[in-house]
Design an enzyme around this catalytic site. Structure first.
Site, PDB file in Angstrom:
ATOM      1  CE  LYS A   1      28.030  34.838  76.628  1.00 47.40           C
ATOM      2  NZ  LYS A   1      26.740  34.340  76.395  1.00 47.40           N
TER       3      LYS A   1
ATOM      4  CB  SER B   1      26.362  36.821  72.912  1.00 46.97           C
ATOM      5  OG  SER B   1      25.491  35.935  74.278  1.00 46.97           O
TER       6      SER B   1
ATOM      7  CB  SER C   1      23.584  33.459  73.703  1.00 49.07           C
ATOM      8  OG  SER C   1      23.318  34.371  73.035  1.00 49.07           O
TER       9      SER C   1
END
Ligand code: GLN
Length: 492
Positions: free
Chosen positions: A76, A151, A175
């Protein structure tokens, strides 16, 4: 090969049936082919990845391979990685190249894993759909007209579309778990403090926790073995003996037909009220029945303050975010407005231009709830609710070992469907934020399909440091079912 588990890939590498360079190159080729359709990756650096792969092959040849040596992992874009752009999905950091590695990145590199690239996300991890990032939305591999969840939506889509064998994400209020659920993969948010936050873009420091995302519970265990661990540079990192999360998975059950005999599964009655879509409720029910078949005992429990978790979270998380994001002022790094008057004007213009709408909303809410006169009414009250929520869990874990329920109230929704209604977007975090508020571990695994053929996630939560037990229960479920092996149709 793209469907292989980490263990299978590791075996192929060890038997020299496949080299890390070959594996990495085929993942890069697949990313090159599929990513334009999904927008899961923001940065690819084939040269860097292949250099790591060559080093991994040398380790394997020298007989020094560890379980993840040579395996590509997607990161990420919130994890600092030396020499890689680390944007946190924001215009503010659009040109920021990190001069250092996050602790998790160091650990993965030391374990011989290959960095495959940086994945798309909501700006500064604020969102539940991966639509708020500067580089546009991630599209769900099961249906490109729908969100991937957020997210960590880029990481989830990368694994779901089989572009990456595994990925890493962060979870402040869901997330890791929510995009895992919406994309039909697995993800675990560990106990707060188990994985170091050093080098991880800070959103809400008392809630943020990094963790792995992969196709199976077994893969998560292998990843967590490498990611967890004490780090002096994170003041909330926990110093405790290292655990082998794969051990509980391999332990032979006393009763092979009922491997989960003795396990008490708490099902919160509050989780099945209004707001839960019927397809999700049905899939979760079926999963619970499967766990009972495996020998587990179902206990109805109550989490009386569950309904207050979203309001408390959306006071505490923005409060911490407003403080954490004050560092972005256009002075030392990050975006600076090209034209400005005095210093104060430079701050104002740089922040106004560098942050997107959702981040600004959080900063405004956070500053408001912390301001003199409102602090007691909002922030202090939210902290008291946070304590009550933790107490609810403590009481529940007197009656059960694990808590199960839905991860998300519905399957993935259409792109744009909630983008203009922040409250609707916040409400879909109803089942996930409580674990962060209490600092407890929680994971999501695929348990079926619903409306439009979209994947559904089962949330499995545990008491502090119950990761091994959670992963072992999920593993038994995955030995008996094949939801986690299904892959998006038409993504070849
Ligand atoms: N959806 C939640 C939020 O917007 C959680 C995000 C996260 O876990 N990073 O804050």
């Amino acid at each position: 090969m793209f469907n292989a588990t980490l263990k299978q890939l590791s075996a192929l590498l060890a038997q020299k049936k496949l080299s890390s360079v070959e594996l990495t190159q085929s993942c890069l080729d697949r990313v090159g082919r599929l990513n334009p359709g999904f927008n899961a990756f923001l940065t690819i650096d084939a040269e860097r990845s292949l250099a790591q792969a060559r080093a991994a092959d040398a380790q394997i040849a020298a007989g020094k391979a560890q379980p993840l040596t040579g395996i590509p992992v997607a990161h990420k874009d919130i994890f600092c990685a030396k020499g890689w752009r680390t944007s946190c999905g924001s215009k503010m950091l659009a040109n920021f190249v990190s001069p250092y590695d996050a602790h998790v990145v160091e650990q993965l590199n030391a374990a011989g894993a290959v960095m495959l690239g940086k994945t798309n996300m909501d700006e500064f991890a604020m969102g539940s759909s991966s639509e708020t990032g500067f580089w546009g939305p991630v599209k769900n591999p099961w249906d490109r007209t729908r969100v991937a969840g957020g997210s960590s939506g880029g990481s989830a889509a990368a694994v779901a579309a089989r572009m990456a064998p595994a990925a890493i994400g962060t979870d402040t209020g869901g997330s890791i778990r929510q995009p895992a659920a919406l994309c039909g993969i697995c993800g675990i948010k560990p106990t707060y403090g188990l994985v170091s936050r050093y080098g991880m873009g800070a959103f809400a420091s008392s809630l943020d926790q990094g963790g792995p995302m992969a196709k199976s519970a077994e893969d998560l265990a292998l990843m967590l073995n490498v990611m967890a661990g004490f780090d002096v540079r994170d003041s909330t990192s926990l110093e405790r003996p290292a655990e082998d999360y794969t051990r509980a998975l391999e332990a032979p059950a006393a009763d092979r037909a009922k491997p989960l005999a003795g396990l008490r599964i708490g099902v919160p009655k509050e989780y099945f009220g209004g707001g839960l879509a019927s397809d999700v409720a049905a899939a979760v029910e079926a999963a619970l029945a499967q766990f009972e078949k495996l020998g587990a005992q179902r206990v109805t429990i109550s989490l009386p303050n569950a309904g207050l978790s979203v309001p408390a979270y959306y006071v505490i998380a923005p409060a911490e975010a407003s403080s954490n994001l004050s560092r972005f002022d256009g002075v030392r790094y990050g975006y600076r407005a090209p034209e400005y008057g005095d210093l104060a004007d430079m701050y104002a213009k740089s922040r106004a231009q560098g942050f997107g709408a959702e981040v600004k909303r959080r900063i405004l809410i956070g500053t408001y709830v912390l301001s003199h006169g409102y602090y007691d009414a909002y922030y202090l009250k939210a902290q008291k609710i946070r304590r009550l929520i933790a107490q609810d869990f403590a009481a529940a874990y007197q009656q059960c070992d694990l808590i199960m329920g839905p991860t998300s109230p519905s399957v993935a929704f259409a792109l744009g469907a909630k983008a203009t209604d922040p409250v609707q977007m916040y409400l879909i975090d109803i089942y996930t934020v409580a674990a962060n508020l209490a600092g407890l571990p929680a994971m999501s695994i695929p348990c079926g399909f619903g409306e439009g053929g979209m994947p559904i996630g089962l949330q499995i939560a545990g008491n502090y440091f119950a990761e091994a037990q959670m992963l072992a229960a999920a593993h038994q479920y995955q030995l008996a079912t094949d939801w986690h092996l299904r892959q998006p149709v038409g993504v070849e």
